[in-house]
Design an enzyme around this catalytic site. Structure first.
Site, PDB file in Angstrom:
ATOM      1  N   GLY A  14       0.778  -1.234   0.000  1.00 25.74           N
ATOM      2  CA  GLY A  14       0.000   0.000   0.000  1.00 25.74           C
ATOM      3  C   GLY A  14       0.809   1.283   0.000  1.00 25.74           C
ATOM      4  O   GLY A  14       0.352   2.319   0.500  1.00 25.74           O
ATOM      5  N   MET A  92      -4.785  -6.375  -6.681  1.00 23.66           N
ATOM      6  CA  MET A  92      -4.385  -7.414  -7.617  1.00 23.66           C
ATOM      7  C   MET A  92      -5.507  -8.406  -7.939  1.00 23.66           C
ATOM      8  O   MET A  92      -5.261  -9.594  -8.125  1.00 23.66           O
ATOM      9  CB  MET A  92      -3.141  -8.142  -7.091  1.00 23.66           C
ATOM     10  CG  MET A  92      -1.946  -7.221  -6.884  1.00 23.66           C
ATOM     11  SD  MET A  92      -1.634  -6.101  -8.276  1.00 23.66           S
ATOM     12  CE  MET A  92      -0.112  -6.766  -8.904  1.00 23.66           C
ATOM     13  N   HIS A 111      -0.259   1.752 -12.823  1.00 23.34           N
ATOM     14  CA  HIS A 111       0.442   0.564 -13.320  1.00 23.34           C
ATOM     15  C   HIS A 111       1.907   0.934 -13.572  1.00 23.34           C
ATOM     16  O   HIS A 111       2.186   1.999 -14.114  1.00 23.34           O
ATOM     17  CB  HIS A 111      -0.225   0.075 -14.612  1.00 23.34           C
ATOM     18  CG  HIS A 111       0.421  -1.150 -15.164  1.00 23.34           C
ATOM     19  ND1 HIS A 111       0.235  -2.399 -14.600  1.00 23.34           N
ATOM     20  CD2 HIS A 111       1.278  -1.326 -16.189  1.00 23.34           C
ATOM     21  CE1 HIS A 111       0.952  -3.289 -15.268  1.00 23.34           C
ATOM     22  NE2 HIS A 111       1.596  -2.665 -16.241  1.00 23.34           N
ATOM     23  N   ASP A 147      -5.325  -3.252 -17.230  1.00 21.88           N
ATOM     24  CA  ASP A 147      -4.262  -2.263 -17.434  1.00 21.88           C
ATOM     25  C   ASP A 147      -4.439  -1.488 -18.744  1.00 21.88           C
ATOM     26  O   ASP A 147      -3.483  -1.239 -19.480  1.00 21.88           O
ATOM     27  CB  ASP A 147      -2.878  -2.922 -17.373  1.00 21.88           C
ATOM     28  CG  ASP A 147      -2.609  -3.543 -16.008  1.00 21.88           C
ATOM     29  OD1 ASP A 147      -3.085  -2.994 -15.000  1.00 21.88           O
ATOM     30  OD2 ASP A 147      -1.931  -4.584 -15.955  1.00 21.88           O
TER      31      ASP A 147
HETATM   32  C1  GAR Z   1       2.772  -0.750  -7.641  1.00 20.83           C
HETATM   33  O1  GAR Z   1       4.012  -0.765  -8.299  1.00 20.83           O
HETATM   34  C2  GAR Z   1       1.632  -0.661  -8.629  1.00 20.83           C
HETATM   35  O2  GAR Z   1       1.935   0.148  -9.737  1.00 20.83           O
HETATM   36  C3  GAR Z   1       1.482  -2.109  -9.041  1.00 20.83           C
HETATM   37  O3  GAR Z   1       1.621  -2.824  -7.847  1.00 20.83           O
HETATM   38  C4  GAR Z   1       2.496  -2.099  -6.970  1.00 20.83           C
HETATM   39  C5  GAR Z   1       1.786  -1.934  -5.651  1.00 20.83           C
HETATM   40  O4  GAR Z   1       2.624  -1.338  -4.703  1.00 20.83           O
HETATM   41  N1  GAR Z   1       0.224  -2.344  -9.672  1.00 20.83           N
HETATM   42  C6  GAR Z   1       0.042  -3.174 -10.690  1.00 20.83           C
HETATM   43  O5  GAR Z   1       0.930  -3.871 -11.145  1.00 20.83           O
HETATM   44  C7  GAR Z   1      -1.365  -3.211 -11.253  1.00 20.83           C
HETATM   45  N2  GAR Z   1      -1.422  -3.898 -12.489  1.00 20.83           N
HETATM   46  P1  GAR Z   1       2.023  -0.635  -3.418  1.00 20.83           P
HETATM   47  O6  GAR Z   1       1.093  -1.651  -2.757  1.00 20.83           O
HETATM   48  O7  GAR Z   1       3.214  -0.348  -2.560  1.00 20.83           O
HETATM   49  O8  GAR Z   1       1.297   0.600  -3.846  1.00 20.83           O
END
Ligand code: GAR
Length: 216
Positions: A14, A92, A111, A147
């Protein structure tokens, strides 16, 4: 000025949610974070949100038979909290067209690639394998296709010699933490309009504020 009431969906650490929460502390920020929801009960991000005094909820997808009942429960939490706009932040789970349509043009995602390149998983690994010189991240309105959707803003970072997945991911993540609050500020401040599959930013003629460039 009424602030846009935002719900953030997370599945893990998060850090993007945290960037949004911290940005929303500024008195002139046009959005407030009304709820953080996780589909993973022990998501690290929930601890930060609770400590920050934000309402949280867990809707564990494993407790439901199928996507639709899970999403109905998710939707119910958002509506109960008076959420008007949704930010996906490392959420996710694939969302069904009916959930996506219910939040049409009222839900954005971040993304870690320059879409439409590298949607899906293993983004950084694939970018490195392709030998791209510039990587980055994208904030976009959510459509049923994963995405994909009208692009609000992008931030670019260089891919440096010797980068491994972890190094590239960290550089992009730092850019994500700048881009996501900037994108939400623009939308909540009424500065954007979705025109078909493109986002039009008010003040045509001025430089697009959501294009962040590599620092090299
Ligand atoms: C982030 O890098 C976000 O861009 C990616 O997951 C990570 C979550 O990190 N999202 C995706 O890949 C969506 N397709 P976080 O929980 O520290 O924000």
């Amino acid at each position: 000025m009424a602030r846009l009431r935002v719900g953030i969906l997370i599945s893990g650490r998060g850090s993007n949610m945290r960037a949004l929460v911290e940005a929303a502390r500024a008195p002139d920020f046009p959005a407030e974070i009304g709820l953080v929801v996780s589909n993973v009960p022990d998501a690290g991000g929930l601890v930060f949100a609770r400590d920050a005094g934000i309402a949280t909820a867990t809707v564990d997808h494993r407790a439901f038979k199928g996507r639709e009942p899970f999403e109905q429960a998710l939707d119910a939490e958002l509506r109960k909290a008076g959420v008007e706009f949704v930010c996906l932040a490392g959420f996710m789970r694939l969302l069904t067209p009916s959930f996506v349509d219910a939040w049409h043009d009222r839900m954005i995602n971040i993304h870690p690639s320059l879409l439409p390149s590298f949607p899906g998983l293993d983004t950084h690994k694939r970018a490195l394998a392709e030998g791209v010189r510039i990587a980055g991240c994208t904030v976009h309105f959510v459509r049923a296709k994963m995405d994909a959707g009208p692009i609000v803003g992008q931030a670019a970072v260089p891919v440096l010699p010797g980068d491994d997945e972890k190094m590239l991911a960290a550089r992009i993540l730092a850019a994500e933490h700048r881009l996501y609050p900037a994108a939400l500020r623009l939308i909540a401040g009424g500065k954007t309009r979705v025109d078909g599959e493109r986002v039009v930013v008010a003040d045509a003629g001025a430089p697009v504020p959501l294009l962040l460039n590599p620092a090299v």
